[in-house]
Design a protein around this motif. Structure first.
Motif, short mmCIF file in Angstrom:
data_model
loop_
_atom_site.label_atom_id
_atom_site.label_comp_id
_atom_site.label_asym_id
_atom_site.label_seq_id
_atom_site.Cartn_x
_atom_site.Cartn_y
_atom_site.Cartn_z
N ASP A 58 -61.60 36.68 19.01
CA ASP A 58 -60.27 36.08 19.03
C ASP A 58 -59.33 36.86 18.14
O ASP A 58 -59.74 37.39 17.10
CB ASP A 58 -60.31 34.63 18.53
CG ASP A 58 -61.07 33.70 19.46
OD1 ASP A 58 -61.16 34.00 20.66
OD2 ASP A 58 -61.56 32.67 18.98
N LEU A 81 -55.79 36.11 16.24
CA LEU A 81 -54.78 35.13 15.85
C LEU A 81 -53.54 35.90 15.42
O LEU A 81 -53.61 36.78 14.55
CB LEU A 81 -55.27 34.27 14.69
CG LEU A 81 -54.21 33.39 14.02
CD1 LEU A 81 -53.80 32.25 14.94
CD2 LEU A 81 -54.70 32.84 12.70
N HIS A 130 -47.97 30.29 15.64
CA HIS A 130 -49.29 30.92 15.69
C HIS A 130 -49.75 30.88 17.13
O HIS A 130 -49.47 29.93 17.85
CB HIS A 130 -50.32 30.14 14.87
CG HIS A 130 -49.98 29.97 13.43
ND1 HIS A 130 -49.00 29.10 12.99
CD2 HIS A 130 -50.47 30.55 12.33
CE1 HIS A 130 -48.94 29.16 11.68
NE2 HIS A 130 -49.82 30.04 11.25
N THR A 138 -53.40 32.15 19.44
CA THR A 138 -54.71 32.80 19.48
C THR A 138 -54.98 33.32 20.88
O THR A 138 -54.81 32.61 21.86
CB THR A 138 -55.82 31.82 19.05
OG1 THR A 138 -55.56 31.36 17.72
CG2 THR A 138 -57.19 32.49 19.10
N THR A 190 -57.97 35.15 23.17
CA THR A 190 -59.39 35.48 23.28
C THR A 190 -59.51 36.72 24.17
O THR A 190 -59.04 36.72 25.31
CB THR A 190 -60.20 34.33 23.90
OG1 THR A 190 -60.09 33.18 23.03
CG2 THR A 190 -61.66 34.70 24.06
N ARG A 234 -51.85 39.36 11.69
CA ARG A 234 -52.96 39.33 12.63
C ARG A 234 -54.29 39.13 11.92
O ARG A 234 -54.50 39.64 10.82
CB ARG A 234 -53.02 40.62 13.45
CG ARG A 234 -53.61 41.76 12.67
CD ARG A 234 -52.94 43.09 12.68
NE ARG A 234 -51.53 43.11 12.79
CZ ARG A 234 -50.87 43.74 13.76
NH1 ARG A 234 -51.49 44.41 14.66
NH2 ARG A 234 -49.55 43.73 13.79
#
Length: 138
Positions: free
Chosen positions: A69, A71, A78, A80, A82, A98
């Motif tokens: 992941d 972020l 924020h 995220t 994947t 990051r």
């Protein structure tokens, strides 16, 4: 920078029974000239990489193997992402905080960078990052 400027890019993918092929070309598949390439591997379970922002460097991150992941944080929002497909890459413009975590076993992260390594380009303190992000938004 705003988090909305980050995005997943679909890379070219050629399927073949002998094995698949994908590639990246600077200024074509990614929005910058590549000045540096590095990779992360053998990251122990539970570890986090990154934890910084760049003043000038932009990056393009690809999970060549496994998954992890990323972020991203612009000081207000924020998000995220994947990464788990070798034909997807995440464009991370300069100015975003990051962090990379949740690395699967045997994951391999390839990072294409828009600048050569410069220790002075890093913002490693989150409080300092928030001050810079707030100033740039005013």
């Amino acid at each position: 920078m705003k988090i909305s400027e980050a995005s997943i890019y679909d890379l070219p993918k050629f399927l073949d029974k002998r094995g698949n092929l994908s590639f990246v070309e600077e200024l074509k598949n990614i929005p910058f000239k590549i000045e540096r390439i590095y990779w992360l591997y053998d990251v122990p379970g539970g570890e986090t990489r990154g934890g910084h922002a760049y003043k000038e460097n932009s990056e393009f991150i690809i999970a060549l193997s496994g998954s992890f992941d990323v972020l991203l944080d612009d000081g207000d929002q924020h998000k995220t992402y994947t990464l788990n497909r070798s034909y997807h890459g995440l464009y991370v413009p300069k100015g975003l905080w990051r962090e990379m975590n949740n690395f699967s076993t045997n994951s391999l992260a390839l990072i294409l960078a828009s600048t050569k390594y410069n220790i002075n380009d890093y913002v490693r303190d989150y409080a300092e990052f928030l001050k810079i992000a707030k100033y740039e938004k005013e």
